[in-house]
Scaffold this active site. Structure first.
Site, PDB file in Angstrom:
ATOM      1  CG  ASP A 114      -0.222   0.052   2.530  1.00 18.79           C
ATOM      2  OD1 ASP A 114       1.010  -0.116   2.545  1.00 18.79           O
ATOM      3  OD2 ASP A 114      -0.892   0.264   3.567  1.00 18.79           O
ATOM      4  CD  GLU A 164       2.605   1.022   7.055  1.00 17.97           C
ATOM      5  OE1 GLU A 164       3.191   0.464   7.998  1.00 17.97           O
ATOM      6  OE2 GLU A 164       1.378   0.945   6.858  1.00 17.97           O
ATOM      7  CG  ASP A 169      10.850  37.548  -6.360  1.00 20.19           C
ATOM      8  OD1 ASP A 169      11.860  37.789  -5.664  1.00 20.19           O
ATOM      9  OD2 ASP A 169      10.425  36.396  -6.545  1.00 20.19           O
ATOM     10  CE  LYS A 178       7.545  36.945  -8.422  1.00 19.34           C
ATOM     11  NZ  LYS A 178       8.012  35.566  -8.660  1.00 19.34           N
ATOM     12  NE  ARG A 218       3.751  34.047  -5.928  1.00 20.64           N
ATOM     13  CZ  ARG A 218       4.362  33.235  -6.783  1.00 20.64           C
ATOM     14  NH1 ARG A 218       3.653  32.387  -7.508  1.00 20.64           N
ATOM     15  NH2 ARG A 218       5.675  33.293  -6.919  1.00 20.64           N
ATOM     16  CG  ASP A 227      13.840  32.805  -8.417  1.00 12.71           C
ATOM     17  OD1 ASP A 227      13.873  33.043  -7.195  1.00 12.71           O
ATOM     18  OD2 ASP A 227      12.788  32.840  -9.084  1.00 12.71           O
ATOM     19  CB  ALA A 233       9.796  27.485 -16.039  1.00 12.35           C
ATOM     20  N   GLY A 234       7.096  29.687 -15.129  1.00 11.65           N
ATOM     21  CA  GLY A 234       6.293  30.779 -15.683  1.00 11.65           C
ATOM     22  C   GLY A 234       6.915  32.130 -15.419  1.00 11.65           C
TER      23      GLY A 234
END
Length: 367
Positions: A92, A94, A224, A247, A249, A273, A279-280
């Protein structure tokens, strides 16, 4: 090589491995003939092992299934064999984990980035720490090259969780005595831990690479406002100007580039970054810089999460090259993209592990 077995499936009834299990335990040494007085003679090989016990026992490195290749590199750098373990799963899913060597009183370093699948690798890490704690390890240092859930570090909306604090509490409760982390999304996450934290930066590895490239008219760009401090440090090391992208969000994994602050016309831009996820933001930032007259755009980041459409976006972007580190193992499709280059931070982590073990300063790695 680590004798981990990550393919075996355990029976949910008996708890024993089925036919896929591969045993990694070595045969026990033959018994020795007895001596008068009831004393047994110690084998010669065992005497030699006891003589080496001091150093070998105090310093051990183990890893989970998230990034074994990086762990092997670290062990090769520091000259310590990767600890023997058995990591299996029940049908399962685990986790079943077992240490295959003695760690009593040892200074143990457990390497496991909490990358995709994040929850699975986090639970693995917690279970491995519990095993180490119950085996009486002297000190457990969790080495987390990529700290998952770090992006949720504050209540930026009503009724949301602060998961970076939750994970810090889980690690401490599971038995971590100290943590070694790389390029946290926000430096204040160190304060979420009630144990000592050593925060490494991949900048020495990345700076060295771009110094050798010697790009003309270079400008370092922060994508940013939150990354300005990181970008300023990087720009100072390369002795080049700094620019910032404003930028906004609009949703999770959705951003809108507003303005470019700084002169980038005719310049070679380097976007810096800590994390590249879908990757937008990266692609939009590159397009905005080129629209402002930038000559070429490169990018670098510590953690290549590269989820969803990230690889296709990077492959089809106007980026010249994307440099990342191996804190997270790249997906197969990402390895086939010629624009993506991977640098190793095994040496950086290895030196930090040595410093922690020898109780010397880790900050000297960045001076």
């Amino acid at each position: 090589m680590n004798n981990q077995d990550t393919t075996a499936v355990l029976s949910p009834i008996s708890g024993q491995a089925d036919e896929m299990e591969t045993s990694s335990q070595s045969a026990s040494a033959p018994s020795s003939p007895g001596l008068p007085g009831g004393q047994a003679k110690q084998p010669v090989s065992e005497k030699k092992k006891t003589g080496r016990l001091g150093e070998a026992k105090r310093f051990k490195i183990f890893c989970g299934s998230a990034n074994p290749a990086l762990s092997e590199e670290i062990c090769k750098f520091v000259g310590v064999p990767l600890g023997e373990t058995r990591l299996q799963r029940f049908s399962d899913g685990e986790v079943h984990f077992q240490l295959l060597e003695n760690v009593r009183g040892a200074d143990v370093f457990l390497v496991q980035p909490t990358c995709f699948p994040v929850d699975q690798h986090l639970v693995e890490l917690l279970i491995m720490m519990d095993a180490l704690k119950r085996a009486s390890a002297g000190r457990i240092t969790v080495v987390i090259p990529y700290y998952g859930y770090a992006r949720q570090d504050r209540k930026d909306r009503p009724r949301v969780a602060i998961t970076s604090k939750l994970v810090a509490d889980l690690l401490t409760t599971a038995g971590a005595n100290r943590a070694l982390l790389v390029d946290l999304h926000a430096a204040q996450i160190q304060g979420f831990f009630n144990i000592p934290v050593d925060h490494l930066f991949a900048s020495p590895v990345l700076v060295s690479y771009f110094r050798e490239m010697n790009l003309p008219n270079l400008t370092v760009v922060s994508p940013d406002a939150g990354g300005v401090e990181r970008a300023r440090f990087f720009a100072k090391k390369l002795d080049v100007p700094l620019a910032i992208v404003d930028k906004r969000r609009t949703d999770i994994n959705v951003t809108e580039v507003m303005n470019v602050i700084g002169d980038v016309r005719g310049r070679t831009c380097l976007i810096l970054d800590d994390i590249i996820d879908t990757a937008g933001t990266l692609v939009k930032t590159a397009d905005a810089l080129l629209a402002q007259g930038a000559d070429k755009v490169y990018a670098c980041a510590t953690h290549a999460v590269l989820s969803g459409p990230a690889v296709d976006r990077i492959a089809n972007s106007r980026l010249e090259e994307l440099i990342v580190t191996n804190t997270i193992p790249l997906r197969e499709d990402a390895l086939r993209v010629s624009k993506i280059k991977v640098l190793s931070i095994a040496g950086l982590l290895g030196r930090a592990i040595e410093s922690i073990h020898m109780e010397t300063s880790v900050s000297t790695l960045f001076t």
